[in-house]
Design a protein around this motif. Sequence first.
Motif, PDB file in Angstrom:
ATOM      1  N   LEU A 275       0.826  -1.213   0.000  1.00 17.94           N
ATOM      2  CA  LEU A 275       0.000   0.000   0.000  1.00 17.94           C
ATOM      3  C   LEU A 275       0.860   1.263   0.000  1.00 17.94           C
ATOM      4  CD1 LEU A 275      -2.822  -1.131   2.428  1.00 17.94           C
ATOM      5  CD2 LEU A 275      -2.942  -0.857  -0.044  1.00 17.94           C
ATOM      6  N   HIS A 276       2.014   1.194   0.674  1.00 19.63           N
ATOM      7  CA  HIS A 276       2.942   2.326   0.673  1.00 19.63           C
ATOM      8  C   HIS A 276       3.400   2.612  -0.759  1.00 19.63           C
ATOM      9  CE1 HIS A 276       6.397   4.824   1.652  1.00 19.63           C
ATOM     10  NE2 HIS A 276       7.251   3.895   1.260  1.00 19.63           N
ATOM     11  N   MET A 277       3.690   1.532  -1.500  1.00 16.38           N
ATOM     12  CA  MET A 277       4.085   1.708  -2.900  1.00 16.38           C
ATOM     13  C   MET A 277       2.947   2.359  -3.691  1.00 16.38           C
ATOM     14  SD  MET A 277       5.276  -1.151  -5.634  1.00 16.38           S
ATOM     15  CE  MET A 277       3.689  -1.927  -5.817  1.00 16.38           C
ATOM     16  N   VAL A 278       1.723   1.920  -3.436  1.00 18.07           N
ATOM     17  CA  VAL A 278       0.570   2.505  -4.126  1.00 18.07           C
ATOM     18  C   VAL A 278       0.483   4.000  -3.820  1.00 18.07           C
ATOM     19  CG1 VAL A 278      -1.941   2.513  -4.293  1.00 18.07           C
ATOM     20  CG2 VAL A 278      -0.712   0.342  -4.168  1.00 18.07           C
ATOM     21  N   ARG A 279       0.663   4.351  -2.554  1.00 15.22           N
ATOM     22  CA  ARG A 279       0.589   5.765  -2.160  1.00 15.22           C
ATOM     23  C   ARG A 279       1.680   6.559  -2.876  1.00 15.22           C
ATOM     24  NH1 ARG A 279       4.025   9.827  -0.725  1.00 15.22           N
ATOM     25  NH2 ARG A 279       5.179   8.929   0.985  1.00 15.22           N
ATOM     26  N   VAL A 280       2.900   6.029  -2.893  1.00 20.08           N
ATOM     27  CA  VAL A 280       3.991   6.779  -3.519  1.00 20.08           C
ATOM     28  C   VAL A 280       3.700   6.966  -5.007  1.00 20.08           C
ATOM     29  CG1 VAL A 280       6.431   6.733  -4.127  1.00 20.08           C
ATOM     30  CG2 VAL A 280       5.726   6.065  -1.838  1.00 20.08           C
TER      31      VAL A 280
ATOM     32  N   VAL B  91      19.514   3.055   3.402  1.00 20.92           N
ATOM     33  CA  VAL B  91      19.650   3.864   2.193  1.00 20.92           C
ATOM     34  C   VAL B  91      18.340   4.619   1.915  1.00 20.92           C
ATOM     35  CG1 VAL B  91      20.114   3.808  -0.281  1.00 20.92           C
ATOM     36  CG2 VAL B  91      21.316   2.237   1.234  1.00 20.92           C
ATOM     37  N   HIS B  92      17.224   3.920   2.083  1.00 23.00           N
ATOM     38  CA  HIS B  92      15.898   4.508   1.823  1.00 23.00           C
ATOM     39  C   HIS B  92      15.685   5.766   2.667  1.00 23.00           C
ATOM     40  CE1 HIS B  92      11.984   3.964  -0.035  1.00 23.00           C
ATOM     41  NE2 HIS B  92      11.341   3.956   1.113  1.00 23.00           N
ATOM     42  N   PHE B  93      15.951   5.650   3.954  1.00 23.78           N
ATOM     43  CA  PHE B  93      15.739   6.787   4.862  1.00 23.78           C
ATOM     44  C   PHE B  93      16.720   7.914   4.574  1.00 23.78           C
ATOM     45  CE2 PHE B  93      13.944   3.649   8.215  1.00 23.78           C
ATOM     46  CZ  PHE B  93      12.755   3.620   7.518  1.00 23.78           C
TER      47      PHE B  93
ATOM     48  N   MET C 207      10.250  14.879   2.371  1.00 17.39           N
ATOM     49  CA  MET C 207       9.150  14.263   1.641  1.00 17.39           C
ATOM     50  C   MET C 207       8.662  15.176   0.522  1.00 17.39           C
ATOM     51  SD  MET C 207       8.318  11.475   3.251  1.00 17.39           S
ATOM     52  CE  MET C 207       6.554  11.396   3.134  1.00 17.39           C
ATOM     53  N   SER C 208       8.077  14.552  -0.471  1.00 15.37           N
ATOM     54  CA  SER C 208       7.501  15.337  -1.559  1.00 15.37           C
ATOM     55  C   SER C 208       6.333  16.157  -1.016  1.00 15.37           C
ATOM     56  CB  SER C 208       6.995  14.404  -2.644  1.00 15.37           C
ATOM     57  OG  SER C 208       5.995  13.568  -2.122  1.00 15.37           O
ATOM     58  N   ARG C 209       6.080  17.293  -1.646  1.00 17.05           N
ATOM     59  CA  ARG C 209       4.898  18.061  -1.267  1.00 17.05           C
ATOM     60  C   ARG C 209       4.553  19.023  -2.394  1.00 17.05           C
ATOM     61  NH1 ARG C 209       8.712  19.622   2.356  1.00 17.05           N
ATOM     62  NH2 ARG C 209       9.853  21.487   1.733  1.00 17.05           N
TER      63      ARG C 209
HETATM   64  C1  HEM Z   1      10.379  -2.399   3.770  1.00 18.24           C
HETATM   65  C2  HEM Z   1       9.713  -1.595   3.031  1.00 18.24           C
HETATM   66  C3  HEM Z   1       9.628  -0.071   3.128  1.00 18.24           C
HETATM   67  C4  HEM Z   1       9.714   0.736   4.238  1.00 18.24           C
HETATM   68  C5  HEM Z   1       9.896   0.296   5.685  1.00 18.24           C
HETATM   69  C6  HEM Z   1       9.588   2.105   3.771  1.00 18.24           C
HETATM   70  C7  HEM Z   1       9.610   3.213   4.598  1.00 18.24           C
HETATM   71  C8  HEM Z   1       9.375   4.509   4.171  1.00 18.24           C
HETATM   72  C9  HEM Z   1       9.110   5.628   5.029  1.00 18.24           C
HETATM   73  C10 HEM Z   1       9.036   5.580   6.560  1.00 18.24           C
HETATM   74  C11 HEM Z   1       8.931   6.717   4.246  1.00 18.24           C
HETATM   75  C12 HEM Z   1       8.579   8.122   4.738  1.00 18.24           C
HETATM   76  C13 HEM Z   1       7.190   8.551   4.479  1.00 18.24           C
HETATM   77  C14 HEM Z   1       6.047   7.612   4.432  1.00 18.24           C
HETATM   78  O1  HEM Z   1       5.641   7.104   5.497  1.00 18.24           O
HETATM   79  O2  HEM Z   1       5.521   7.393   3.322  1.00 18.24           O
HETATM   80  C15 HEM Z   1       9.130   6.303   2.865  1.00 18.24           C
HETATM   81  C16 HEM Z   1       9.088   7.145   1.755  1.00 18.24           C
HETATM   82  C17 HEM Z   1       9.266   6.716   0.430  1.00 18.24           C
HETATM   83  N1  HEM Z   1       9.254   5.402   0.000  1.00 18.24           N
HETATM   84 FE1  HEM Z   1       9.348   3.780   1.195  1.00 18.24          FE
HETATM   85  N2  HEM Z   1       9.440   2.109   2.405  1.00 18.24           N
HETATM   86  C18 HEM Z   1       9.442   0.795   1.974  1.00 18.24           C
HETATM   87  C19 HEM Z   1       9.248   0.357   0.674  1.00 18.24           C
HETATM   88  C20 HEM Z   1       9.068   1.189  -0.418  1.00 18.24           C
HETATM   89  C21 HEM Z   1       8.630   0.776  -1.729  1.00 18.24           C
HETATM   90  C22 HEM Z   1       8.208  -0.654  -2.089  1.00 18.24           C
HETATM   91  C23 HEM Z   1       8.641   1.887  -2.528  1.00 18.24           C
HETATM   92  C24 HEM Z   1       8.295   2.006  -3.994  1.00 18.24           C
HETATM   93  C25 HEM Z   1       8.589   1.191  -4.903  1.00 18.24           C
HETATM   94  C26 HEM Z   1       9.102   2.994  -1.730  1.00 18.24           C
HETATM   95  C27 HEM Z   1       9.315   4.287  -2.190  1.00 18.24           C
HETATM   96  C28 HEM Z   1       9.378   5.396  -1.378  1.00 18.24           C
HETATM   97  C29 HEM Z   1       9.545   6.759  -1.857  1.00 18.24           C
HETATM   98  C30 HEM Z   1       9.768   7.204  -3.322  1.00 18.24           C
HETATM   99  C31 HEM Z   1       9.479   7.579  -0.716  1.00 18.24           C
HETATM  100  C32 HEM Z   1       9.530   9.116  -0.685  1.00 18.24           C
HETATM  101  C33 HEM Z   1       8.097   9.568  -0.732  1.00 18.24           C
HETATM  102  C34 HEM Z   1       7.905  11.043  -0.719  1.00 18.24           C
HETATM  103  O3  HEM Z   1       8.873  11.794  -0.718  1.00 18.24           O
HETATM  104  O4  HEM Z   1       6.717  11.423  -0.735  1.00 18.24           O
HETATM  105  N3  HEM Z   1       9.328   2.547  -0.444  1.00 18.24           N
HETATM  106  N4  HEM Z   1       9.383   4.952   2.860  1.00 18.24           N
END
Ligand code: HEM
Lengths: 522, 94
Positions: A137-142, A251-253, A262-264
């Motif tokens: 669902l997080h992927m869907v939101r992004v 790396v993600h964080f 975050m995007s806005r």
């Molecule tokens: C173990 C899996 C993952 C964890 C724990 C995780 C965690 C997070 C967190 C905590 C954020 C900050 C804001 C939020 O709550 O949305 C975030 C942002 C983001 N995530 Fe993930 N994520 C995961 C998987 C993914 C996947 C599968 C995608 C897409 C293919 C993704 C792409 C992004 C992007 C592009 C952002 C920046 C969004 C923005 O700036 O609005 N993440 N992630």
Amino acid sequence: MSNTEEKNKVPSGLEIFLTNLKHLPQSFKDATVRHGPPSSNRAASQSVFSNLFLHIHSVRTHRYNFKKTFTMGLGVASAASFIILAITGILLMIYYKPSLAEAYNSIKDIHFAVPGGRLIRNIHRWGAHIMVAGVFLHMVRVFMTGSYRHPRQFNWVVGMILFAVTLGLSFTGYLLPWDQLAYWATTIGAQIAGSPVEVTDALGITEIIDIGGMQMRLLLGADIVGEEALVRFYFLHCIFLPLILVTFLGVHFWRIRKDGGMSRPSVITKEMLAGTPIDENAEMAFPTKNKTYGLMCLVKGESNNVKNSVKNTVQSWPNLFNYEMAIFILVLAIMIVLSYVSDAPLKEAANPAVPENPAKAPWYFLGLQELVPYSAFMGGVAIPGLAVLGLMLIPFLDKTRNESGLWFPDKNEKSVFKSTVIFSSIVILATLIFTVNFGWLRNWFPQIPQLIIVLINPGTLITTLFVWWSIRILKNSGSTRLGAMAIFTCFLVGFVILTYFAYQHRGPNWDFYWWPSLWPTH
Amino acid sequence: MDEKKDSRRDFITKFAPATFWGSLAVWGGSLLKFTMPTLLPQESKKIKLGMPSDFPNGTTKIFEKERVVLFSDNDGLFAISTTCTHLGCVVKWT
Ligand code: HEM
């Protein structure tokens, strides 16, 4: 004389030591809490940036990030699930024994004998479901909020890796109880890993290069699901994949910060911020005027908005941390409640002589299992491979710089979304109804070569129609964003309907049943 | 003279990292090879089920554990694996 002596008296080593000893609690506290309680903004900021664990956050957080309908807390919920899974997983490792003789019995012990064992096991099982759902669902939101756009393309790719690793963790964990469900689901999974053999067989080159066999042997350590497979899955599940996940989470964080937070959207109105926290400095534009920059080096490319001051921020401590703790507790509470409502399944011990019928994969693979009966290679390797590749490339094929951070910022996106939901639902339902009633090529032409079915089957048909539809939208609208919206929505609808159908309407021999209660007893 | 010196240094500065990455790749490859099983730890696919005379014309015998069906008819003696080649389930013999 004695007076001056006393004045100049140097304290003895023992005295210094005793003074230090007396101040020990205070000095220890000073070293640990290095800046007093976070009661002032300054101390709160210091708490954030001088602490290893907190400094992945910025000192101040934009109010828009707290808007509940923006992120819906899904990323944080995914991370919280992972932390809970790591804790319960470590506890399970104390009693679990990865061997053919003991695996099943040790799970049984955990479930029925170890104090609290059932709760821990249930939380771990429910946690796995919730994490997969949360990440999805997080992927869907992004995607929907367009947050994969520049400069976040790379973080989208990192996210896809996290998605794949999450599924891998879940798949490898499924085998460990070594019951009938585990054994037969893994047998199917391994057979899918070996399914390129369908193609090499049809081309007559399996003798020369047996990709499928190599993949299967790499996974199982053998040609069958046995002790070697159990040891490999145990290692992957408990050591290798968690390490990869933690690394890429780091790396993600880090990328979220480096991509400017975050995007806005570019214009944020008062109404948008309703319900988000506020503090006395929120109206201040933070502040490039009274910040001093030192010139470190010159690099090419854009970086965080150095010129633009940022308005509408609040202190991360306590606002952001409260938000995160609330989500963590909510996720944990949901898992615990579910764990009391419903136990993690444990069937009879694995028996290679008696197949489980139906042997259903965990729900997030069920959509694929619906496509696998025709061709294990197409349904299990080619189509999901294509889907993952397609998802990963989205930010590089759609480079529009529209508004990010909004759900459906204009009516075009919404109308494409709606029409695609209708189109893809019709395609999938029609295909399912057709195959349930009339079967497929093999039922009509029993002698047909398998290669033809590999190429022409419900899975490839649906995929082709989806691609055709999205290209049509791309052409007509001239917008890569709308094309991406179409293909992503197709993927989403396909996933949901196929998963539901395989979960609810498939019974023994993968035959159609209206409800599981109608299954023949055997 | 100077030019020669420089290009030699150039060569070495390029060569050194190349050796590093090259050896790392070779080493990494050999590590990957390590994970590929060569001894397949499973029962031999050649199984002793009996003598041909144990299966006169018309018999069908199912060996559940070995996942094999033996039957003989006018065309001869046949052994068929009951493991499905599609997804590895066991086929029921009737
Ligand atoms: C173990 C899996 C993952 C964890 C724990 C995780 C965690 C997070 C967190 C905590 C954020 C900050 C804001 C939020 O709550 O949305 C975030 C942002 C983001 N995530 Fe993930 N994520 C995961 C998987 C993914 C996947 C599968 C995608 C897409 C293919 C993704 C792409 C992004 C992007 C592009 C952002 C920046 C969004 C923005 O700036 O609005 N993440 N992630």
